[in-house]
Write a protein that holds these residues in place. Structure first.
Motif, PDB file in Angstrom:
ATOM      1  N   GLY A 203       0.845  -1.241  -0.057  1.00  0.00           N
ATOM      2  CA  GLY A 203      -0.016   0.065  -0.177  1.00  0.00           C
ATOM      3  C   GLY A 203       0.978   1.334   0.019  1.00  0.00           C
ATOM      4  O   GLY A 203       0.623   2.254  -0.751  1.00  0.00           O
ATOM      5  N   PHE A 204       2.094   1.162   0.643  1.00  0.00           N
ATOM      6  CA  PHE A 204       2.777   2.420   0.687  1.00  0.00           C
ATOM      7  C   PHE A 204       3.676   2.756  -0.628  1.00  0.00           C
ATOM      8  O   PHE A 204       3.915   3.762  -0.838  1.00  0.00           O
ATOM      9  CB  PHE A 204       3.880   2.244   1.786  1.00  0.00           C
ATOM     10  CG  PHE A 204       3.426   2.406   3.212  1.00  0.00           C
ATOM     11  CD1 PHE A 204       3.223   3.676   3.443  1.00  0.00           C
ATOM     12  CD2 PHE A 204       3.592   1.390   4.246  1.00  0.00           C
ATOM     13  CE1 PHE A 204       2.876   4.156   4.832  1.00  0.00           C
ATOM     14  CE2 PHE A 204       3.119   1.621   5.539  1.00  0.00           C
ATOM     15  CZ  PHE A 204       2.859   3.109   5.871  1.00  0.00           C
ATOM     16  N   ALA A 205       3.611   1.711  -1.365  1.00  0.00           N
ATOM     17  CA  ALA A 205       4.333   1.873  -2.726  1.00  0.00           C
ATOM     18  C   ALA A 205       3.479   2.817  -3.620  1.00  0.00           C
ATOM     19  O   ALA A 205       4.072   3.305  -4.617  1.00  0.00           O
ATOM     20  CB  ALA A 205       4.327   0.370  -3.453  1.00  0.00           C
ATOM     21  N   ALA A 206       2.143   3.096  -3.275  1.00  0.00           N
ATOM     22  CA  ALA A 206       1.513   4.163  -4.143  1.00  0.00           C
ATOM     23  C   ALA A 206       1.978   5.252  -3.785  1.00  0.00           C
ATOM     24  O   ALA A 206       1.791   6.222  -4.659  1.00  0.00           O
ATOM     25  CB  ALA A 206       0.059   4.114  -3.636  1.00  0.00           C
ATOM     26  N   ILE A 207       2.725   5.584  -2.897  1.00  0.00           N
ATOM     27  CA  ILE A 207       3.335   7.208  -2.729  1.00  0.00           C
ATOM     28  C   ILE A 207       4.878   6.902  -3.330  1.00  0.00           C
ATOM     29  O   ILE A 207       5.635   5.905  -3.019  1.00  0.00           O
ATOM     30  CB  ILE A 207       3.762   7.618  -1.342  1.00  0.00           C
ATOM     31  CG1 ILE A 207       2.493   7.362  -0.620  1.00  0.00           C
ATOM     32  CG2 ILE A 207       4.304   8.831  -1.030  1.00  0.00           C
ATOM     33  CD1 ILE A 207       2.446   7.469   0.962  1.00  0.00           C
ATOM     34  N   ALA A 208       4.904   7.912  -4.389  1.00  0.00           N
ATOM     35  CA  ALA A 208       6.205   7.812  -5.367  1.00  0.00           C
ATOM     36  C   ALA A 208       7.463   7.873  -4.391  1.00  0.00           C
ATOM     37  O   ALA A 208       8.456   7.047  -4.790  1.00  0.00           O
ATOM     38  CB  ALA A 208       6.158   8.679  -6.247  1.00  0.00           C
ATOM     39  N   VAL A 209       7.543   8.566  -3.431  1.00  0.00           N
ATOM     40  CA  VAL A 209       8.920   8.962  -2.672  1.00  0.00           C
ATOM     41  C   VAL A 209       9.259   7.615  -2.164  1.00  0.00           C
ATOM     42  O   VAL A 209      10.227   7.577  -1.895  1.00  0.00           O
ATOM     43  CB  VAL A 209       8.744  10.136  -1.577  1.00  0.00           C
ATOM     44  CG1 VAL A 209      10.078  10.505  -1.043  1.00  0.00           C
ATOM     45  CG2 VAL A 209       8.213  11.182  -2.610  1.00  0.00           C
ATOM     46  N   VAL A 210       8.440   7.039  -1.194  1.00  0.00           N
ATOM     47  CA  VAL A 210       8.648   5.934  -0.541  1.00  0.00           C
ATOM     48  C   VAL A 210       8.827   4.507  -1.328  1.00  0.00           C
ATOM     49  O   VAL A 210       8.825   3.579  -0.827  1.00  0.00           O
ATOM     50  CB  VAL A 210       7.911   5.803   0.711  1.00  0.00           C
ATOM     51  CG1 VAL A 210       8.015   6.982   1.642  1.00  0.00           C
ATOM     52  CG2 VAL A 210       6.546   5.665   0.288  1.00  0.00           C
ATOM     53  N   SER A 211       8.474   4.583  -2.448  1.00  0.00           N
ATOM     54  CA  SER A 211       8.063   3.448  -3.167  1.00  0.00           C
ATOM     55  C   SER A 211       9.329   2.542  -3.281  1.00  0.00           C
ATOM     56  O   SER A 211       9.295   1.315  -2.899  1.00  0.00           O
ATOM     57  CB  SER A 211       7.469   3.445  -4.530  1.00  0.00           C
ATOM     58  OG  SER A 211       8.217   4.541  -5.215  1.00  0.00           O
ATOM     59  N   PRO A 212      10.532   3.124  -3.425  1.00  0.00           N
ATOM     60  CA  PRO A 212      11.755   2.131  -3.680  1.00  0.00           C
ATOM     61  C   PRO A 212      11.852   1.474  -2.143  1.00  0.00           C
ATOM     62  O   PRO A 212      12.141   0.435  -2.216  1.00  0.00           O
ATOM     63  CB  PRO A 212      12.654   3.191  -3.739  1.00  0.00           C
ATOM     64  CG  PRO A 212      12.268   4.278  -4.517  1.00  0.00           C
ATOM     65  CD  PRO A 212      10.888   4.555  -3.942  1.00  0.00           C
ATOM     66  N   VAL A 213      11.787   2.161  -1.059  1.00  0.00           N
ATOM     67  CA  VAL A 213      11.761   1.772   0.198  1.00  0.00           C
ATOM     68  C   VAL A 213      10.842   0.572   0.422  1.00  0.00           C
ATOM     69  O   VAL A 213      11.084  -0.665   0.948  1.00  0.00           O
ATOM     70  CB  VAL A 213      11.639   2.652   1.427  1.00  0.00           C
ATOM     71  CG1 VAL A 213      11.742   2.131   2.885  1.00  0.00           C
ATOM     72  CG2 VAL A 213      12.762   3.951   1.019  1.00  0.00           C
TER      73      VAL A 213
END
Lengths: 252, 181, 74
Positions: A203-213
């Motif tokens: 679900g967090f991968a939807a935010i571009a900034v944190v998606s790599p993490v």
């Protein structure tokens, strides 16, 4: 899967980590009767096919010098056989096919459940409670058949001071009846927790900034889940052996 | 907080629409799952206990048998090799003993010959030495006799030349005394 | 309001996961310490290790379950 659709609908960061566990009929319709073929049925059937492929097709050559697939089957056989013999004792070997069935089902269900978009039967309490109750009922029946009333000696700790024994007997009795609860919830809880955590990271991968993490975290959790899948099957099996040992040799 | 409430609201709506929050606690499908689980377990149990496990047990037993047989055969071959080595060592020892015996015999023979020759040579040498000694003694006796004569003559002559009268008896006595000293 | 309280309760229940983590770490750490002192006995105790870890972890799973119930079932 469903969570993305929900996210799109509501335009926020929305998690539906439990949606992956929903049981749906495979061939249309909403109603789930007793014999409806659902996604749970499908993945249990795939587990059966996997077990047949590994244990029957893999060993069809019956070679003295085993092929790769045959040595995997022999490894599984030797692993569980040794566990039954070491933990539960020599006279527990006649329960070996039963314990092997439990182990193979759990291990295959867990590993097949790790395939993305698949369904994990062992994440449902309905499944694990039945597995644990089967063990509990078997162990209780075997204990009373083998030892008669002597099986109750399991609760009467003769090495403790006499005054403490009634209290200990109550504690032992409670812990005996909690066994199937912890036995089943441990398996389902572990599998469910891992899958839900992976879903939350997804679900967090939807935010571009944190998606790599998020992607790295999913990968790490996936590796952990591979380990947990095996260890939980191992733990379930070895606890079955421990309970069986209690039933066969109830002396404390 | 606002997003949480919307989520909760949306979730509640979603839950109302389909399943409750945790699909695991939707007891309406437990019967279905338990039924299919029991079918699965029975199928797995029969496949394993009727086909797979006896087969693997057979293969393992057969392999154990083969390994045991192979080990026995290897033991046998090892024993054979040990026997052969023993025989070889025995033959070697025999041959060595024979050689030793022959060497000792030859040595003894040579020693005997040598001893005989030495004894013979010793005897010859002893005989020759005795003969030589005898000859030397004779020569010495002859020489002493001659010296005595010459000395007597010389002494008589000297005494005469010095104007004395040579007493034969005294001269002879003096010479004998001198020759002794 | 009630839903939000349930969420707070779920968060509190999740502390139990950390406690279970301490327990699991304790089991594994003591096993490692023992194994380093007597490596020859280590292999025979792996089964006990896993049983101990499973028991410690089950309690953490219970708290996780309580959290899930508060989140989704209340």
């Amino acid at each position: 899967m469903a969570s993305e659709a929900h996210g799109a609908e509501q335009g926020g960061l929305v998690f539906h980590p439990m949606d992956q566990f929903i049981i749906k009929p495979l061939f249309g319709g909403d109603h789930i009767g007793l014999f409806t073929v659902t996604n749970a049925t499908l993945w249990m059937a795939l587990a059966v096919l996997g077990i047949i492929a590994m244990m029957v097709l893999g060993t069809r050559s019956r070679a003295i010098i085993p092929s790769r697939s045959q040595s995997v089957a022999e490894l599984a056989y030797g692993f569980i056989y040794k566990m039954v013999e070491d933990v539960a004792g020599k006279d527990a070997v006649k329960f070996f096919p039963y314990i092997m069935t439990l182990f193979m089902f759990i291990v295959f269900a867990n590993f097949l459940g790790l395939i993305p978009t698949s369904f994990t039967p062992t994440s449902h309490f309905a499944v694990t409670v039945v597995l644990a109750m089967l063990v509990f009922v078997t162990v209780t029946i075997v204990g009373f058949v083998k030892n008669g009333m002597g099986f109750l000696g399991l609760f009467w700790v003769s090495s403790a001071p006499l005054a403490l024994r009634p209290i200990l007997a109550i504690i032992e009795l409670i812990s005996y009846f909690v066994r199937p609860v912890s036995h089943s919830i441990r398996l389902a809880g572990n599998v469910m927790a891992g899958h839900a955590v992976i879903k939350v990271f997804a679900g967090f991968a939807a935010i571009a900034v944190v998606s790599p993490v998020s992607v790295v975290a999913i990968t790490a959790m996936y590796g952990l889940e591979v380990l947990v899948s095996f260890i939980q099957a191992y733990v379930f099996t070895i606890l079955t052996c421990v309970y069986l040992k209690d039933a066969l040799h109830p002396s404390h | 907080m606002a997003s949480t409430t919307t989520e909760a609201a949306g979730h509640a709506a979603d839950a109302a629409a389909s399943a409750p929050g945790m699909p695991q606690l939707d007891f309406s499908n437990w019967g279905n799952q338990i039924f299919w689980l029991l079918v699965t377990l029975v199928v797995i149990y029969f496949v394993l206990s009727r086909i797979a496990l006896p087969r693997i047990a057979n293969v393992l037993a057969e392999r154990q048998g083969t390994i045991t047989n192979d080990i026995a055969a290897a033991e046998e071959l090892k024993a054979k090799a040990a026997d052969a080595e023993d025989a070889y060592n025995k033959a070697l020892a025999d041959a060595r003993a024979e050689a030793q015996r022959i060497v000792a015999e030859a040595k003894a023979e040579i020693q005997a010959d040598l001893d005989a020759a030495t004894a013979k040579a010793d005897a010859e040498i002893a005989a020759k030495a005795a003969e030589s000694e005898k000859a030397i003694a004779e020569i010495r006796a002859g020489a002493l006799e001659s010296i005595k004569e010459v000395a007597t003559d010389t002494a008589t002559e000297i005494v005469t030349a010095m104007g004395g009268k040579a007493d034969d008896k005294a001269v002879a006595g003096a010479i004998t005394t001198r020759m002794k000293g | 309001m009630e839903g939000q309280l349930a969420h707070i309760g779920a968060g509190l229940a999740a502390i139990g996961s950390g406690a279970a983590a301490i327990g699991v770490g304790n089991v594994a750490g003591n096993y490692l310490a023992g194994a380093l002192r007597n490596p020859s006995a280590a292999a025979s105790q792996t089964a006990t290790l896993f049983i101990g870890i499973a028991f410690a972890e089950a309690l953490g799973i219970f708290s996780f379950l309580v959290a899930l119930l508060l989140m989704f079932a209340v």
